[in-house]
Design a protein around this motif. Structure first.
Motif, PDB file in Angstrom:
ATOM      1  N   UNK A   5      39.107  42.054  46.039  1.00  0.00           N
ATOM      2  CA  UNK A   5      38.255  43.061  45.399  1.00  0.00           C
ATOM      3  C   UNK A   5      36.922  42.469  44.930  1.00  0.00           C
ATOM      4  N   UNK A   6      37.037  41.373  44.194  1.00  0.00           N
ATOM      5  CA  UNK A   6      35.834  40.841  43.549  1.00  0.00           C
ATOM      6  C   UNK A   6      34.784  40.354  44.555  1.00  0.00           C
ATOM      7  N   UNK A   7      35.187  39.636  45.635  1.00  0.00           N
ATOM      8  CA  UNK A   7      34.159  39.228  46.593  1.00  0.00           C
ATOM      9  C   UNK A   7      33.407  40.419  47.196  1.00  0.00           C
ATOM     10  N   UNK A   8      34.073  41.553  47.315  1.00  0.00           N
ATOM     11  CA  UNK A   8      33.398  42.707  47.927  1.00  0.00           C
ATOM     12  C   UNK A   8      32.540  43.468  46.919  1.00  0.00           C
ATOM     13  N   UNK A   9      33.110  43.797  45.763  1.00  0.00           N
ATOM     14  CA  UNK A   9      32.392  44.656  44.812  1.00  0.00           C
ATOM     15  C   UNK A   9      31.604  43.866  43.768  1.00  0.00           C
ATOM     16  N   UNK A  10      31.922  42.569  43.599  1.00  0.00           N
ATOM     17  CA  UNK A  10      31.192  41.734  42.652  1.00  0.00           C
ATOM     18  C   UNK A  10      31.145  42.352  41.264  1.00  0.00           C
ATOM     19  N   UNK A  11      29.967  42.275  40.631  1.00  0.00           N
ATOM     20  CA  UNK A  11      29.855  42.820  39.272  1.00  0.00           C
ATOM     21  C   UNK A  11      29.605  44.327  39.279  1.00  0.00           C
ATOM     22  N   UNK A  12      29.569  44.903  40.487  1.00  0.00           N
ATOM     23  CA  UNK A  12      29.429  46.356  40.593  1.00  0.00           C
ATOM     24  C   UNK A  12      27.994  46.851  40.606  1.00  0.00           C
ATOM     25  N   UNK A  13      27.034  45.930  40.475  1.00  0.00           N
ATOM     26  CA  UNK A  13      25.642  46.388  40.321  1.00  0.00           C
ATOM     27  C   UNK A  13      25.141  47.141  41.556  1.00  0.00           C
ATOM     28  N   UNK A  14      25.670  46.805  42.741  1.00  0.00           N
ATOM     29  CA  UNK A  14      25.243  47.540  43.948  1.00  0.00           C
ATOM     30  C   UNK A  14      25.585  49.021  43.838  1.00  0.00           C
ATOM     31  N   UNK A  15      26.601  49.332  43.039  1.00  0.00           N
ATOM     32  CA  UNK A  15      26.986  50.737  42.847  1.00  0.00           C
ATOM     33  C   UNK A  15      26.452  51.286  41.528  1.00  0.00           C
ATOM     34  N   UNK A  16      25.678  50.471  40.822  1.00  0.00           N
ATOM     35  CA  UNK A  16      25.153  50.910  39.530  1.00  0.00           C
ATOM     36  C   UNK A  16      26.198  50.887  38.434  1.00  0.00           C
ATOM     37  N   UNK A  17      27.244  50.048  38.626  1.00  0.00           N
ATOM     38  CA  UNK A  17      28.344  49.997  37.675  1.00  0.00           C
ATOM     39  C   UNK A  17      28.493  48.592  37.109  1.00  0.00           C
ATOM     40  N   UNK A  18      29.172  48.499  35.991  1.00  0.00           N
ATOM     41  CA  UNK A  18      29.618  47.200  35.504  1.00  0.00           C
ATOM     42  C   UNK A  18      31.113  47.122  35.757  1.00  0.00           C
ATOM     43  N   UNK A  19      31.518  46.243  36.682  1.00  0.00           N
ATOM     44  CA  UNK A  19      32.923  46.127  37.060  1.00  0.00           C
ATOM     45  C   UNK A  19      33.527  44.849  36.518  1.00  0.00           C
ATOM     46  N   UNK A  20      34.773  44.964  36.063  1.00  0.00           N
ATOM     47  CA  UNK A  20      35.546  43.781  35.677  1.00  0.00           C
ATOM     48  C   UNK A  20      36.888  43.826  36.380  1.00  0.00           C
ATOM     49  N   UNK A  21      37.504  42.664  36.528  1.00  0.00           N
ATOM     50  CA  UNK A  21      38.768  42.569  37.246  1.00  0.00           C
ATOM     51  C   UNK A  21      39.806  41.879  36.373  1.00  0.00           C
ATOM     52  N   UNK A  22      40.989  42.449  36.327  1.00  0.00           N
ATOM     53  CA  UNK A  22      42.083  41.802  35.603  1.00  0.00           C
ATOM     54  C   UNK A  22      43.288  41.770  36.540  1.00  0.00           C
ATOM     55  N   UNK A  23      43.838  40.581  36.735  1.00  0.00           N
ATOM     56  CA  UNK A  23      44.953  40.431  37.665  1.00  0.00           C
ATOM     57  C   UNK A  23      46.235  40.130  36.910  1.00  0.00           C
ATOM     58  N   UNK A  24      47.268  40.905  37.190  1.00  0.00           N
ATOM     59  CA  UNK A  24      48.584  40.653  36.587  1.00  0.00           C
ATOM     60  C   UNK A  24      49.307  39.589  37.407  1.00  0.00           C
ATOM     61  N   UNK A  25      49.986  38.675  36.735  1.00  0.00           N
ATOM     62  CA  UNK A  25      50.761  37.676  37.476  1.00  0.00           C
ATOM     63  C   UNK A  25      51.939  38.333  38.175  1.00  0.00           C
ATOM     64  N   UNK A  26      52.650  39.154  37.408  1.00  0.00           N
ATOM     65  CA  UNK A  26      53.708  39.999  37.970  1.00  0.00           C
ATOM     66  C   UNK A  26      53.267  41.437  37.728  1.00  0.00           C
ATOM     67  N   UNK A  27      53.523  42.341  38.673  1.00  0.00           N
ATOM     68  CA  UNK A  27      53.109  43.735  38.439  1.00  0.00           C
ATOM     69  C   UNK A  27      53.681  44.263  37.125  1.00  0.00           C
ATOM     70  N   UNK A  28      52.824  44.868  36.309  1.00  0.00           N
ATOM     71  CA  UNK A  28      53.238  45.343  34.984  1.00  0.00           C
ATOM     72  C   UNK A  28      53.545  46.831  34.957  1.00  0.00           C
TER      73      UNK A  28
END
Ligand code: GDD
Ligand code: MG
Length: 360
Positions: free
Chosen positions: A61-84
């Motif tokens: 996800x992150x390599x493609x969307x980065x910080x989201x600025x190309x879409x005019x957004x502020x994007x953050x990513x949080x990854x679960x170690x095990x699905x929650x």
């Protein structure tokens, strides 16, 4: 209202054989990773900050969307170690929210294509003074969904996830997978363990007397969980039936990405999309289908309501109807594949090996 959480984790495996290294939200629909449509629609409704809650193949996800600025957004990513689970995933990203305790926070399932009026859902939430508001839609067979009966004012009476018995099917209104939470309600979800928002959080909130408000409408709605639905959704985006500001081009009968090469007499209809560097041969007829990047459809092939994976090959005169061809797979010439067939990634079907119609 400025913040949203997008749920893009979990098992997410249903499209996996087709796209081994691509999580479902990143499979192109109408030419761009599906998630782009959800992000662009949220942005258009005034959302500025979105946290992606992921667990499965999160690193793409992150390599493609980065910080989201190309879409005019502020994007953050949080990854679960095990699905929650859905509720655990929401709770797990709470610390990233900037909203105050009473502010509305949007939450979306990551596999839904919809024309939901996001601003209207927020407005409904605020007018009702609800703790959580849910977008609802009506379906003919609700068994695969969360059933949400409401009273005359739209207040939710129960939440029945994936009902098992006929007695449980009390309504055709289902959870459409988009919510507005009062921020403080998110903080009450238990942290650090799997929680299902559908099986635990919503029923518990109702039992405790919380106000859950439903907003039912008849806008476009589709869960893209199956390959079949994914193909339908992609075509509906191209046709303009499913509204998205992220479709790269004008909506119409077909969408051909600029680097694709299509023979003059090939016929593309029904919302077909031809991905980057794909090649469509003479006389091919493709309807309601998604041909992903670098795929080749040879002359005279007839492809209907099907998905042709990245770098896959469909041989001359082959007939495909309701089929998924995995990435880099090859269907040889003169095969006939129908309803529900899924060709594994990189598999090869020899020329003339499979047919459904009677021998000639
Ligand atoms: N981060 C994270 N972690 N996300 C998750 C997890 C998890 O452990 N589990 C599921 N998700 C995400 C999925 O990626 C998907 O976007 C969303 O949560 C819903 O999960 P699905 O697995 O697609 O659930 P479903 O389709 O069977 O049912 C859900 O959607 C229906 C509408 O399509 C439920 O919310 C139903 O109540 C609803 O009717
Ligand atoms: Mg789903």
């Amino acid at each position: 209202m400025t913040e949203a959480i997008l749920l893009v984790g979990g098992k997410g495996t249903r499209l996996r054989p087709l796209t081994v290294h691509t999580p479902k939200p990143m499979v192109p629909a109408a030419g761009v990773p599906f998630l782009t449509h959800q992000l662009a629609r949220a942005k258009a409704a005034g959302v500025e900050h979105i946290v992606l809650a992921t667990s499965y193949l999160a690193e793409v996800f992150e390599p493609y969307f980065g910080d989201g600025s190309a879409l005019g957004l502020h994007l953050e990513y949080v990854t679960e170690e095990e699905p929650l689970g859905t509720g655990g995933a929401i709770r797990n990203v709470a610390s990233r929210l900037h909203s105050g305790p009473q502010d509305p926070v949007l939450v979306f399932n990551g596999d839904i294509l919809t024309g939901l009026d996001i601003r209207k859902l927020v407005h409904t939430h605020e007018t009702a003074g609800a703790d959580v508001s849910l977008h609802l839609t009506r379906v003919t067979d609700p068994r695969a969904y969360g059933l949400v009966p409401t009273d005359a004012t739209g207040r939710v009476q129960a939440f029945l996830e994936k009902p098992q018995t006929p007695e449980e099917i009390v309504t055709d209104q289902i959870n459409a997978g988009a919510y507005v939470f009062r921020r403080s309600v998110i903080d009450t979800i238990p942290a650090g363990r799997p929680v299902s928002v559908e099986r635990e959080t919503f029923p518990d909130l109702l039992a405790a007397g919380a106000h859950l408000q439903g907003m039912v409408d008849s806008t476009y709605w589709l869960d893209l969980g199956t390959p079949r639905a994914f193909v339908r959704g992609s075509a509906d985006l191209v046709l303009g039936r499913a509204p998205s500001p992220a479709v790269p081009g004008r909506c119409g009968d077909r969408l051909v990405l600029p680097s694709a090469s299509v023979a003059d007499d090939a016929k593309l209809t029904g919302g077909t999309v031809i991905g980057e560097h794909a090649v469509i041969g003479a006389g091919a007829r493709i309807s309601g289908s998604a041909v992903l990047a670098g795929a080749v459809v040879e002359p005279g092939a007839v492809v209907t309501d099907s998905l042709v994976g990245a770098g896959a090959q469909v041989g001359a005169r082959a007939v495909l109807d309701g089929v998924v061809v995995g990435d880099r797979a090859a269907v040889g010439p003169d095969n006939e594949l129908r309803e529900g067939v899924r060709v594994w990634c990189e598999a090869r079907i020899p020329a003339g090996a499979v047919r459904f119609s009677s021998d000639q």
